[in-house]
Design a protein around this motif. Structure first.
Motif, short mmCIF file in Angstrom:
data_model
loop_
_atom_site.label_atom_id
_atom_site.label_comp_id
_atom_site.label_asym_id
_atom_site.label_seq_id
_atom_site.Cartn_x
_atom_site.Cartn_y
_atom_site.Cartn_z
N UNK A 169 -52.84 -29.26 64.64
CA UNK A 169 -51.89 -28.21 64.24
C UNK A 169 -52.47 -27.50 63.01
N UNK A 170 -52.75 -26.20 63.12
CA UNK A 170 -53.37 -25.48 62.00
C UNK A 170 -52.53 -25.57 60.73
N UNK A 171 -53.21 -25.68 59.61
CA UNK A 171 -52.54 -25.71 58.33
C UNK A 171 -52.06 -27.09 57.92
N UNK A 172 -52.35 -28.11 58.73
CA UNK A 172 -51.96 -29.48 58.39
C UNK A 172 -53.21 -30.32 58.14
N UNK A 173 -52.99 -31.60 57.73
CA UNK A 173 -54.11 -32.51 57.54
C UNK A 173 -54.86 -32.77 58.84
N UNK A 174 -54.19 -32.52 59.96
CA UNK A 174 -54.83 -32.74 61.26
C UNK A 174 -56.06 -31.86 61.44
N UNK A 175 -56.04 -30.67 60.84
CA UNK A 175 -57.15 -29.72 61.05
C UNK A 175 -58.46 -30.28 60.50
N UNK A 176 -58.43 -30.72 59.23
CA UNK A 176 -59.65 -31.26 58.63
C UNK A 176 -60.08 -32.54 59.33
N UNK A 177 -59.11 -33.37 59.71
CA UNK A 177 -59.44 -34.62 60.39
C UNK A 177 -60.06 -34.36 61.76
N UNK A 178 -59.50 -33.43 62.52
CA UNK A 178 -60.02 -33.13 63.86
C UNK A 178 -61.44 -32.58 63.78
N UNK A 179 -61.69 -31.71 62.81
CA UNK A 179 -63.03 -31.13 62.69
C UNK A 179 -64.04 -32.19 62.26
N UNK A 180 -63.62 -33.09 61.39
CA UNK A 180 -64.53 -34.15 60.96
C UNK A 180 -64.83 -35.11 62.11
N UNK A 181 -63.80 -35.49 62.88
CA UNK A 181 -63.98 -36.38 64.02
C UNK A 181 -64.89 -35.74 65.07
N UNK A 182 -64.65 -34.45 65.36
CA UNK A 182 -65.44 -33.76 66.37
C UNK A 182 -66.91 -33.68 65.96
N UNK A 183 -67.15 -33.42 64.68
CA UNK A 183 -68.53 -33.35 64.20
C UNK A 183 -69.19 -34.72 64.26
N UNK A 184 -68.43 -35.74 63.96
CA UNK A 184 -68.99 -37.10 63.92
C UNK A 184 -69.38 -37.60 65.32
N UNK A 185 -68.58 -37.24 66.34
CA UNK A 185 -68.81 -37.78 67.69
C UNK A 185 -69.34 -36.74 68.67
N UNK A 186 -69.59 -35.53 68.22
CA UNK A 186 -70.29 -34.57 69.06
C UNK A 186 -69.44 -33.86 70.10
#
Length: 218
Positions: A169-186
């Motif tokens: 959900x944009x504008x929440x802590x989920x945004x940074x977490x999702x981008x970090x997870x996606x970068x970490x696992x490709x």
């Protein structure tokens, strides 16, 4: 007949001496009178010098005394120099936001270690959207092994998702977490779509057949 006739010789000598003294006194007196007159004649020219436009008398130099404040101008200029010095830190502070070549943790555009650790506390919900059994469980095990907070594992059968994606959900802590997870696992991270817009809070990770268990990106 001489005025000295009938006088004795000593008296005559005394008379001559007195006459000589009188003559000398008269000469000295005349010279004194002449010198005094010369000084009086020179007086007006001296008093008139201050009025002369190009005069070199001492009067103009004495009038330069009021210009002494100019000599105090270096002292008055000291605050200006100090103000310039005080503005240096402002100019120096104006250039500092660029930072050192090696960015420190927490700078814009780069999550520091603390931020990365806090992102992993955001809830993950992992769903399988493939025909591969237990693929969501395998992905959840990978996420937990990297320190992520997986709260739910299940299946997503409301449609076909083309590739493994972490939704936030944009504008929440989920945004940074999702981008970090996606970068970490490709895989990729995107905002939630309409079908999962009202789902429970947390990053929703929909696993498809392209997910490789045990694989980490960067």
């Amino acid at each position: 007949m001489s005025v000295f006739s009938g006088l004795s010789r000593p008296l005559k000598a005394a008379g001559v001496a007195l006459i000589g003294v009188a003559v000398v006194a008269a000469v000295i007196g005349g010279v004194t009178v002449l010198n005094t007159g010369g000084d009086q004649n020179a007086g007006p020219s001296t008093s008139g010098e201050p009025t002369a436009p190009g005069g070199s008398s001492s009067a103009p130099s004495s009038s330069s005394a009021p210009s002494s404040p100019a000599s105090s101008s270096p002292a008055s200029s000291v605050p200006a120099s100090s103000s310039a010095a005080s503005s240096a830190p402002a100019s120096s502070q104006a250039g500092q936001p660029g930072g050192q070549p090696g960015q420190q943790p927490g700078q814009p555009g780069q999550a520091g270690p603390d931020q990365q650790a806090s992102n992993k506390w955001v809830t993950l919900r992992v769903y399988n959207n493939s025909l591969i059994k237990h693929l969501a469980e395998q992905a959840a095990a990978d996420f937990r092994g990297s320190g992520w907070n997986v709260a739910e594992v299940g299946n997503y059968s409301q449609g076909v998702i083309p590739t493994t994606t972490a939704y936030f959900r944009p504008g929440t802590d989920e945004e940074a977490a999702a981008k970090q997870l996606a970068k970490e696992f490709g895989f990729q991270a995107q905002p939630r779509f309409e079908g999962i817009q009202n789902s429970s809070p947390g990053v929703i990770v929909i696993i498809t057949k392209d997910y490789q268990p045990g694989h980490k990106g960067s």
